[in-house]
Write an enzyme that holds these catalytic residues in place. Sequence first.
Site, PDB file in Angstrom:
ATOM      1  N   GLN A 238      10.200   2.450 -14.420  1.00  0.00           N
ATOM      2  CA  GLN A 238       9.218   1.379 -14.214  1.00  0.00           C
ATOM      3  C   GLN A 238       9.895   0.211 -13.509  1.00  0.00           C
ATOM      4  OE1 GLN A 238       6.748   0.835 -18.080  1.00  0.00           O
ATOM      5  NE2 GLN A 238       8.573   1.949 -18.704  1.00  0.00           N
ATOM      6  N   ASN A 239      11.203   0.311 -13.312  1.00  0.00           N
ATOM      7  CA  ASN A 239      11.938  -0.822 -12.760  1.00  0.00           C
ATOM      8  C   ASN A 239      11.820  -0.891 -11.239  1.00  0.00           C
ATOM      9  OD1 ASN A 239      12.659  -1.193 -15.374  1.00  0.00           O
ATOM     10  ND2 ASN A 239      14.749  -0.414 -15.160  1.00  0.00           N
TER      11      ASN A 239
ATOM     12  N   HIS B  64       6.578   1.650 -10.348  1.00  0.00           N
ATOM     13  CA  HIS B  64       6.037   0.311 -10.104  1.00  0.00           C
ATOM     14  C   HIS B  64       6.501  -0.309  -8.799  1.00  0.00           C
ATOM     15  CE1 HIS B  64       5.090  -0.066 -14.700  1.00  0.00           C
ATOM     16  NE2 HIS B  64       4.241   0.712 -14.061  1.00  0.00           N
TER      17      HIS B  64
ATOM     18  N   CYS C 213      -2.766  -5.532   7.550  1.00  0.00           N
ATOM     19  CA  CYS C 213      -2.539  -4.371   8.426  1.00  0.00           C
ATOM     20  C   CYS C 213      -1.611  -3.332   7.791  1.00  0.00           C
ATOM     21  CB  CYS C 213      -1.993  -4.814   9.781  1.00  0.00           C
ATOM     22  SG  CYS C 213      -0.285  -5.368   9.735  1.00  0.00           S
TER      23      CYS C 213
ATOM     24  N   GLY D 273      14.904   1.918 -23.064  1.00  0.00           N
ATOM     25  CA  GLY D 273      14.768   0.520 -22.641  1.00  0.00           C
ATOM     26  C   GLY D 273      13.394   0.103 -22.176  1.00  0.00           C
TER      27      GLY D 273
ATOM     28  N   SER E  90       9.442  -1.153 -23.628  1.00  0.00           N
ATOM     29  CA  SER E  90       8.636  -1.534 -24.789  1.00  0.00           C
ATOM     30  C   SER E  90       7.456  -0.581 -24.955  1.00  0.00           C
ATOM     31  CB  SER E  90       8.136  -2.970 -24.632  1.00  0.00           C
ATOM     32  OG  SER E  90       7.385  -3.086 -23.444  1.00  0.00           O
TER      33      SER E  90
ATOM     34  N   PRO F 140      17.248  -1.074 -28.660  1.00  0.00           N
ATOM     35  CA  PRO F 140      17.749  -1.846 -29.808  1.00  0.00           C
ATOM     36  C   PRO F 140      16.627  -2.213 -30.783  1.00  0.00           C
ATOM     37  CG  PRO F 140      18.222  -2.976 -27.716  1.00  0.00           C
ATOM     38  CD  PRO F 140      17.375  -1.796 -27.383  1.00  0.00           C
ATOM     39  N   GLU F 141      15.381  -2.166 -30.314  1.00  0.00           N
ATOM     40  CA  GLU F 141      14.228  -2.519 -31.161  1.00  0.00           C
ATOM     41  C   GLU F 141      13.258  -1.352 -31.217  1.00  0.00           C
ATOM     42  OE1 GLU F 141      13.957  -5.704 -32.235  1.00  0.00           O
ATOM     43  OE2 GLU F 141      15.430  -6.697 -30.929  1.00  0.00           O
TER      44      GLU F 141
HETATM   45  C1  BJW Z   1      16.820  -2.649 -24.272  1.00  0.00           C
HETATM   46  C2  BJW Z   1      17.972  -3.361 -24.021  1.00  0.00           C
HETATM   47  C3  BJW Z   1      19.154  -2.617 -23.798  1.00  0.00           C
HETATM   48  C4  BJW Z   1      16.373  -4.776 -24.328  1.00  0.00           C
HETATM   49  N1  BJW Z   1      19.109  -1.290 -23.814  1.00  0.00           N
HETATM   50  N2  BJW Z   1      16.786  -1.347 -24.301  1.00  0.00           N
HETATM   51  C5  BJW Z   1      -5.811  -1.958 -22.486  1.00  0.00           C
HETATM   52  C6  BJW Z   1      -5.428  -0.708 -22.946  1.00  0.00           C
HETATM   53  C7  BJW Z   1      -4.758   0.178 -22.121  1.00  0.00           C
HETATM   54  C8  BJW Z   1      -4.456  -0.147 -20.810  1.00  0.00           C
HETATM   55  C9  BJW Z   1      -4.830  -1.386 -20.357  1.00  0.00           C
HETATM   56  C10 BJW Z   1      -5.516  -2.269 -21.186  1.00  0.00           C
HETATM   57  N3  BJW Z   1      -5.736  -3.397 -20.476  1.00  0.00           N
HETATM   58  C11 BJW Z   1      -5.230  -3.232 -19.248  1.00  0.00           C
HETATM   59  C12 BJW Z   1      -4.684  -2.014 -19.145  1.00  0.00           C
HETATM   60  C13 BJW Z   1      -3.989  -1.424 -17.973  1.00  0.00           C
HETATM   61  C14 BJW Z   1      -2.645  -2.066 -17.726  1.00  0.00           C
HETATM   62  C15 BJW Z   1      -1.823  -2.102 -19.012  1.00  0.00           C
HETATM   63  O1  BJW Z   1      -1.208  -1.135 -19.395  1.00  0.00           O
HETATM   64  N4  BJW Z   1      -1.800  -3.240 -19.698  1.00  0.00           N
HETATM   65  C16 BJW Z   1      -1.099  -3.345 -20.997  1.00  0.00           C
HETATM   66  C17 BJW Z   1      -0.273  -4.624 -21.010  1.00  0.00           C
HETATM   67  C18 BJW Z   1      -2.093  -3.253 -22.092  1.00  0.00           C
HETATM   68  N5  BJW Z   1      -1.981  -1.230 -16.730  1.00  0.00           N
HETATM   69  C19 BJW Z   1      -2.235  -1.344 -15.451  1.00  0.00           C
HETATM   70  O2  BJW Z   1      -2.985  -2.195 -15.010  1.00  0.00           O
HETATM   71  C20 BJW Z   1      -1.572  -0.343 -14.532  1.00  0.00           C
HETATM   72  N6  BJW Z   1      -2.491   0.202 -13.641  1.00  0.00           N
HETATM   73  C21 BJW Z   1      -3.547   0.925 -14.096  1.00  0.00           C
HETATM   74  O3  BJW Z   1      -3.713   1.157 -15.271  1.00  0.00           O
HETATM   75  O4  BJW Z   1      -4.370   1.341 -13.130  1.00  0.00           O
HETATM   76  C22 BJW Z   1      -5.554   1.986 -13.587  1.00  0.00           C
HETATM   77  C23 BJW Z   1      -6.627   1.721 -12.638  1.00  0.00           C
HETATM   78  C24 BJW Z   1      -7.571   2.669 -12.493  1.00  0.00           C
HETATM   79  C25 BJW Z   1      -8.582   2.447 -11.603  1.00  0.00           C
HETATM   80  C26 BJW Z   1      -8.608   1.296 -10.846  1.00  0.00           C
HETATM   81  C27 BJW Z   1      -7.655   0.344 -10.985  1.00  0.00           C
HETATM   82  C28 BJW Z   1      -6.646   0.569 -11.891  1.00  0.00           C
HETATM   83  C29 BJW Z   1      -0.514  -1.023 -13.674  1.00  0.00           C
HETATM   84  C30 BJW Z   1       0.597  -1.580 -14.488  1.00  0.00           C
HETATM   85  C31 BJW Z   1       1.604  -2.277 -13.578  1.00  0.00           C
HETATM   86  C32 BJW Z   1       2.690  -3.007 -14.370  1.00  0.00           C
HETATM   87  N7  BJW Z   1       3.434  -3.828 -13.498  1.00  0.00           N
HETATM   88  C33 BJW Z   1       4.581  -4.549 -13.985  1.00  0.00           C
HETATM   89  C34 BJW Z   1       5.056  -5.483 -12.860  1.00  0.00           C
HETATM   90  C35 BJW Z   1       5.730  -4.660 -11.766  1.00  0.00           C
HETATM   91  C36 BJW Z   1       6.219  -5.504 -10.648  1.00  0.00           C
HETATM   92  C37 BJW Z   1       7.292  -6.464 -11.069  1.00  0.00           C
HETATM   93  O5  BJW Z   1       8.324  -6.075 -11.650  1.00  0.00           O
HETATM   94  O6  BJW Z   1       7.088  -7.630 -10.803  1.00  0.00           O
HETATM   95  O7  BJW Z   1       5.608  -3.632 -14.361  1.00  0.00           O
HETATM   96  S1  BJW Z   1       4.304  -5.459 -15.490  1.00  0.00           S
HETATM   97  C38 BJW Z   1       5.897  -5.158 -16.193  1.00  0.00           C
HETATM   98  O8  BJW Z   1       5.787  -4.321 -17.381  1.00  0.00           O
HETATM   99  C39 BJW Z   1       6.631  -4.287 -15.160  1.00  0.00           C
HETATM  100  C40 BJW Z   1       7.356  -3.307 -16.032  1.00  0.00           C
HETATM  101  O9  BJW Z   1       7.704  -2.165 -15.272  1.00  0.00           O
HETATM  102  C41 BJW Z   1       6.350  -3.029 -17.111  1.00  0.00           C
HETATM  103  C42 BJW Z   1       6.935  -2.421 -18.357  1.00  0.00           C
HETATM  104  O10 BJW Z   1       7.811  -3.268 -18.999  1.00  0.00           O
HETATM  105  P1  BJW Z   1       9.162  -2.699 -19.648  1.00  0.00           P
HETATM  106  O11 BJW Z   1       9.998  -2.114 -18.589  1.00  0.00           O
HETATM  107  O12 BJW Z   1       8.823  -1.828 -20.783  1.00  0.00           O
HETATM  108  O13 BJW Z   1       9.872  -4.043 -20.094  1.00  0.00           O
HETATM  109  P2  BJW Z   1       9.715  -4.898 -21.452  1.00  0.00           P
HETATM  110  O14 BJW Z   1      10.297  -6.236 -21.198  1.00  0.00           O
HETATM  111  O15 BJW Z   1       8.332  -4.862 -21.946  1.00  0.00           O
HETATM  112  O16 BJW Z   1      10.593  -4.113 -22.517  1.00  0.00           O
HETATM  113  C43 BJW Z   1      12.007  -4.055 -22.436  1.00  0.00           C
HETATM  114  C44 BJW Z   1      12.505  -3.191 -23.576  1.00  0.00           C
HETATM  115  O17 BJW Z   1      13.913  -3.051 -23.442  1.00  0.00           O
HETATM  116  C45 BJW Z   1      12.253  -3.779 -24.963  1.00  0.00           C
HETATM  117  O18 BJW Z   1      11.713  -2.774 -25.805  1.00  0.00           O
HETATM  118  C46 BJW Z   1      13.657  -4.166 -25.462  1.00  0.00           C
HETATM  119  O19 BJW Z   1      13.826  -4.007 -26.872  1.00  0.00           O
HETATM  120  C47 BJW Z   1      14.512  -3.176 -24.716  1.00  0.00           C
HETATM  121  N8  BJW Z   1      15.906  -3.565 -24.459  1.00  0.00           N
HETATM  122  N9  BJW Z   1      17.786  -4.692 -24.069  1.00  0.00           N
HETATM  123  C48 BJW Z   1      17.998  -0.671 -24.076  1.00  0.00           C
HETATM  124  N10 BJW Z   1      20.421  -3.242 -23.555  1.00  0.00           N
HETATM  125 ZN    ZN Z   2      -0.284  -7.580   9.307  1.00  0.00          ZN
END
Ligand code: BJW
Ligand code: ZN
Length: 242
Positions: free
Chosen positions: A100-101, A118, A129, A184, A186, A211-212
Amino acid sequence: MEFSDDLIEALKMAKRVVVLTGAGVSAESGVPTFRGPDGIWKKFKAEDLATLDSFMARPELVWEWYNWRRDLMSNVKPNPGHMAITEMEVMFLSFWLVTQNVDGLHQRAGSKKVLPLHGNIFDSYCMECGKYYADPPFKDGLPRCSCGGLIRPDVVWFGEQLDPELITKAFDAAEKAQVFLSVGTSAVVMPAASLPVVAKRSGAYVVEINPERTELSDMLDEFIEGKSGEVMPELVKRLKAK
Ligand code: BJW
Ligand code: ZN
């Protein structure tokens, strides 16, 4: 570090392995996670910034966030967790790293079989365009295409569809996986968060490394409490040790 016999056995027998990663694997490189205590940039949550609506309403603010992150991400290095995952790639007949990174650290560590769900923070494209830019030209605080269109980062925001080819491959790999490691993340953002569940339902041995605990922890086969940069290299070492 002790690993369960079940996990080591499953990995030694496995031909098809999938690793799902999230921001936590880059934390030890110095990249802030989204939802941790350091995950709030100027008091904004990812949900406030990573949407098309926020970008259209306040493009300067959203570009400021992306420029800050790009700068940070270009000045960090892959950590032992990234390296260990790269090593795992060649240990199995079939291997996919679903990430997801957007920071490119897995690719910089040498991983080849990567599905970056992502997007990639270092690319941008014109919303009019579709032209791609590695280094978008900023004019009056906002990057503009030669056609005059607004340029946006090549990442997937909330409410946007993931690349159908990538997500199809990821689900296919999850369904076929014999071992699935969720590292890593959530596990709250869909559809990525459903991959471990799909793998579990299809019979894979599913392990979470974090870790969590997360909402998925109780559903899976094992939860290994620890940091990716510590657990993953130990796991690879254990597998190589025979
Ligand atoms: C360690 C550590 C160490 C710390 N070692 N671990 C309600 C229900 C279900 C779904 C939805 C809903 N409402 C809305 C939705 C859909 C929505 C969604 O899921 N929302 C939820 C929040 C509820 N999803 C979407 O909109 C997606 N698209 C979609 O569903 O399309 C459907 C569709 C159909 C038809 C038409 C239109 C649409 C798209 C999701 C895109 C997410 N984008 C982001 C930004 C990307 C760009 C950017 O980086 O700027 O992606 S948001 C952000 O969250 C980013 C990440 O990839 C993503 C996940 O986060 P991640 O990686 O899990 O990070 P953290 O911070 O949450 O967790 C870190 C973890 O690491 C923690 O657990 C720590 O404990 C741990 N950790 N140190 C190991 N050393
Ligand atoms: Zn253009």
